[in-house]
Design an enzyme around this catalytic site. Structure first.
Site, PDB file in Angstrom:
ATOM      1  CD  GLU A   1      13.961  12.230 -41.387  1.00  0.00           C
ATOM      2  OE1 GLU A   1      14.598  12.900 -41.458  1.00  0.00           O
ATOM      3  OE2 GLU A   1      13.787  11.587 -40.282  1.00  0.00           O
TER       4      GLU A   1
ATOM      5  CB  CYS B   1      12.670   1.760 -42.573  1.00  0.00           C
ATOM      6  SG  CYS B   1      11.772   2.252 -40.967  1.00  0.00           S
TER       7      CYS B   1
ATOM      8  CB  CYS C   1       3.595   9.191 -34.326  1.00  0.00           C
ATOM      9  SG  CYS C   1       2.797   7.838 -33.835  1.00  0.00           S
TER      10      CYS C   1
ATOM     11  CB  CYS D   1       6.462   6.354 -27.390  1.00  0.00           C
ATOM     12  SG  CYS D   1       4.768   5.323 -28.066  1.00  0.00           S
TER      13      CYS D   1
ATOM     14  CB  CYS E   1       9.357   7.619 -30.392  1.00  0.00           C
ATOM     15  SG  CYS E   1       9.047   7.689 -32.097  1.00  0.00           S
TER      16      CYS E   1
ATOM     17  CB  CYS F   1      14.372   2.024 -33.973  1.00  0.00           C
ATOM     18  SG  CYS F   1      14.458   0.512 -34.977  1.00  0.00           S
TER      19      CYS F   1
HETATM   20  N1  SAH Z   1       4.617   3.301 -34.679  1.00  0.00           N
HETATM   21  C1  SAH Z   1       4.869   1.894 -34.905  1.00  0.00           C
HETATM   22  C2  SAH Z   1       6.296   2.034 -35.859  1.00  0.00           C
HETATM   23  C3  SAH Z   1       6.952   3.139 -35.984  1.00  0.00           C
HETATM   24  S1  SAH Z   1       8.151   3.118 -34.683  1.00  0.00           S
HETATM   25  C4  SAH Z   1       5.561   1.247 -33.703  1.00  0.00           C
HETATM   26  O1  SAH Z   1       5.692   1.969 -32.789  1.00  0.00           O
HETATM   27  O2  SAH Z   1       5.772   0.050 -33.636  1.00  0.00           O
HETATM   28  C5  SAH Z   1       9.753   1.978 -35.164  1.00  0.00           C
HETATM   29  C6  SAH Z   1      10.111   1.298 -33.872  1.00  0.00           C
HETATM   30  O3  SAH Z   1      11.254   2.126 -33.134  1.00  0.00           O
HETATM   31  C7  SAH Z   1       9.393   0.688 -32.786  1.00  0.00           C
HETATM   32  O4  SAH Z   1       9.597  -0.441 -32.346  1.00  0.00           O
HETATM   33  C8  SAH Z   1       9.551   1.709 -31.770  1.00  0.00           C
HETATM   34  O5  SAH Z   1       9.118   1.319 -30.456  1.00  0.00           O
HETATM   35  C9  SAH Z   1      10.970   1.993 -31.997  1.00  0.00           C
HETATM   36  N2  SAH Z   1      11.767   3.381 -31.228  1.00  0.00           N
HETATM   37  C10 SAH Z   1      10.921   4.369 -31.168  1.00  0.00           C
HETATM   38  N3  SAH Z   1      11.705   5.443 -30.419  1.00  0.00           N
HETATM   39  C11 SAH Z   1      12.747   4.562 -30.259  1.00  0.00           C
HETATM   40  C12 SAH Z   1      14.150   5.083 -29.657  1.00  0.00           C
HETATM   41  N4  SAH Z   1      14.449   6.109 -29.130  1.00  0.00           N
HETATM   42  N5  SAH Z   1      15.013   3.939 -29.776  1.00  0.00           N
HETATM   43  C13 SAH Z   1      15.034   2.439 -30.114  1.00  0.00           C
HETATM   44  N6  SAH Z   1      13.679   2.279 -30.653  1.00  0.00           N
HETATM   45  C14 SAH Z   1      12.683   3.285 -30.615  1.00  0.00           C
HETATM   46 FE1  SF4 Z   2       4.376   6.496 -32.814  1.00  0.00          FE
HETATM   47 FE2  SF4 Z   2       7.009   6.571 -32.125  1.00  0.00          FE
HETATM   48 FE3  SF4 Z   2       5.272   5.474 -30.697  1.00  0.00          FE
HETATM   49 FE4  SF4 Z   2       5.825   4.224 -32.994  1.00  0.00          FE
HETATM   50  S1  SF4 Z   2       7.289   4.624 -31.287  1.00  0.00           S
HETATM   51  S2  SF4 Z   2       3.880   4.575 -31.926  1.00  0.00           S
HETATM   52  S3  SF4 Z   2       5.908   6.145 -34.295  1.00  0.00           S
HETATM   53  S4  SF4 Z   2       5.391   7.720 -31.066  1.00  0.00           S
END
Ligand code: SAH
Ligand code: SF4
Length: 362
Positions: A91, A104, A111, A115, A118, A333
């Site tokens: 996406e 974005c 990934c 995390c 996410c 995000c």
């Molecule tokens: N992998 C990279 C970039 C993609 S994630 C990273 O982690 O930075 C983009 C952003 O979304 C990151 O700052 C991540 O921590 C944040 N993010 C992930 N899940 C989220 C959620 N459920 N609510 C708000 N931000 C979130």
């Molecule tokens: Fe990967 Fe999501 Fe963690 Fe970013 S926040 S590193 S996209 S698992």
């Protein structure tokens, strides 16, 4: 005949010259500029003879097959679901502001960083995107912005995937965006979960792009839980790498902090974050955690977000509460999941959501 590239933007200038074998050099430049500066489809290169245009269209395929578009009611945020040549799905999100627009982009299908909060991490890792697949997301967004009378001014590598885990292809995309599409480095932002060797490599690159580090916790115990890669690259090492980036680039560093109710929004969290961010003169972006299907813990309510911000400001940290765009279309995000994507789930870092560690409450 050589195999077709996944994306026409996977072909470099020499590759294009080889493809246009027999054509004069100026023709190669004309096509190259048309594809990059004008964001043109081969068929739209009207300054090129028609027969050549058709040949180019056949030899230079599009990597992104449009599946769906989701739009916010106000129409300011649009999310596209793309299918790639092998059926993988990704996406991208276009955010329109009064006179400009930001896209974005995704850097991986899925990934591997795991995390738990996410949606992309919950789905697991599939594969790296090619340089062309990344650049093409920007080109498609640039065309859409232009059609609405706006200029695509910024690119944030904050979509699906971890940019620094796909370093070479991502960096090649950055160079292409800068050198051929005309984006200045300060309009390009890489967001990383904190891959220390990647940040150190970035420090050695010529282009000073913006760096955003997704911190979310400023003590190793909590960060190990929230962001499992912290076990490999703990906070002290991350701070060293950030310091090296700052020293080399002099660019503002930002920390992303998704506020999770009762988990990382306490007084002690603000104090630890301030102590971590201040020496790096980092800017903190706060964002209440967005809901995702696999993570029951919720975002901090608005009053708590304000209080956390005020506390950080009082502690001398530049802090912004990030406008959360596209929550209603799962485009904000952490919500990008490419529903229906082919992906292998990774083992969850912990079976249950992180409990708030013992400590003083607000
Ligand atoms: N992998 C990279 C970039 C993609 S994630 C990273 O982690 O930075 C983009 C952003 O979304 C990151 O700052 C991540 O921590 C944040 N993010 C992930 N899940 C989220 C959620 N459920 N609510 C708000 N931000 C979130
Ligand atoms: Fe990967 Fe999501 Fe963690 Fe970013 S926040 S590193 S996209 S698992």
């Amino acid at each position: 005949m050589p195999a077709l590239p996944a994306s026409r933007y996977d072909v470099d200038r020499d590759g294009l010259a080889a493809l246009l074998d027999g054509e004069p050099r100026y023709r190669v430049d004309q096509v190259w500029r048309g594809l990059h500066e004008r964001l043109a489809e081969p068929e739209e290169l009207t300054d090129v003879p028609k027969a050549l245009r058709s040949r180019l269209a056949a030899a230079l395929p599009c990597a992104l097959r449009h599946v769906t578009t989701s739009r916010t009611p106000a129409g300011d945020t649009e999310k596209w679901l793309w299918e790639l040549h092998d059926g993988r799905r990704i996406e991208s999100v276009l955010m329109r502001y009064p006179n400009r627009a930001t896209v974005c982009v995704s850097t991986q299908a899925g990934c591997a960083m795991g995390c738990g909060f996410c949606a992309t991490g919950q789905a697991g890792f599939d594969r790296n995107l090619s340089t062309g697949e990344i650049v093409e997301q920007v080109v498609r967004a640039g065309r859409a912005a232009r059609a609405g009378g706006r200029r695509l001014s910024n690119v944030v590598f904050m979509g699906m995937g971890e940019p620094l885990a796909n370093y070479d292809r991502v960096w090649a995309a950055v160079r292409r965006l800068h050198g051929d599409l005309g984006f200045s480095a300060r309009h390009l932002t890489l967001s990383t979960v904190g891959i220390v060797p990647g940040i150190r490599r970035l420090a050695g690159e010529a282009l000073p792009v913006n760096l955003a580090v997704s911190l979310h916790a400023a003590d190793d115990g909590l960060r190990d839980e929230l962001v499992p890669v912290n076990r490999r690259y703990p906070l002290a090492d991350l701070a060293d790498a950030c310091r090296a980036y700052l020293a080399a680039k002099g660019r503002r560093l930002s920390f992303e902090w998704a506020l999770i109710d009762g988990v990382n929004d306490r007084e002690i969290d603000a104090e630890r974050l301030a102590a971590y961010a201040r020496p790096l003169r980092a800017h903190v972006n706060l964002i209440p955690l967005n809901p995702t299907p696999g993570w029951p813990t919720t975002g901090t309510p608005p009053a708590g977000v304000r209080a956390f911000r005020e506390r950080l400001v009082a502690l001398g940290v530049n802090t912004t509460v990030r406008q959360n765009r596209g929550t209603d279309i799962d485009a904000a995000c952490g919500q990008l999941a490419a529903a229906g994507a082919v992906a292998t789930p990774v083992a969850a870092p912990s079976a249950t959501p992180v409990a708030a560690p013992a400590g003083p409450r607000r």
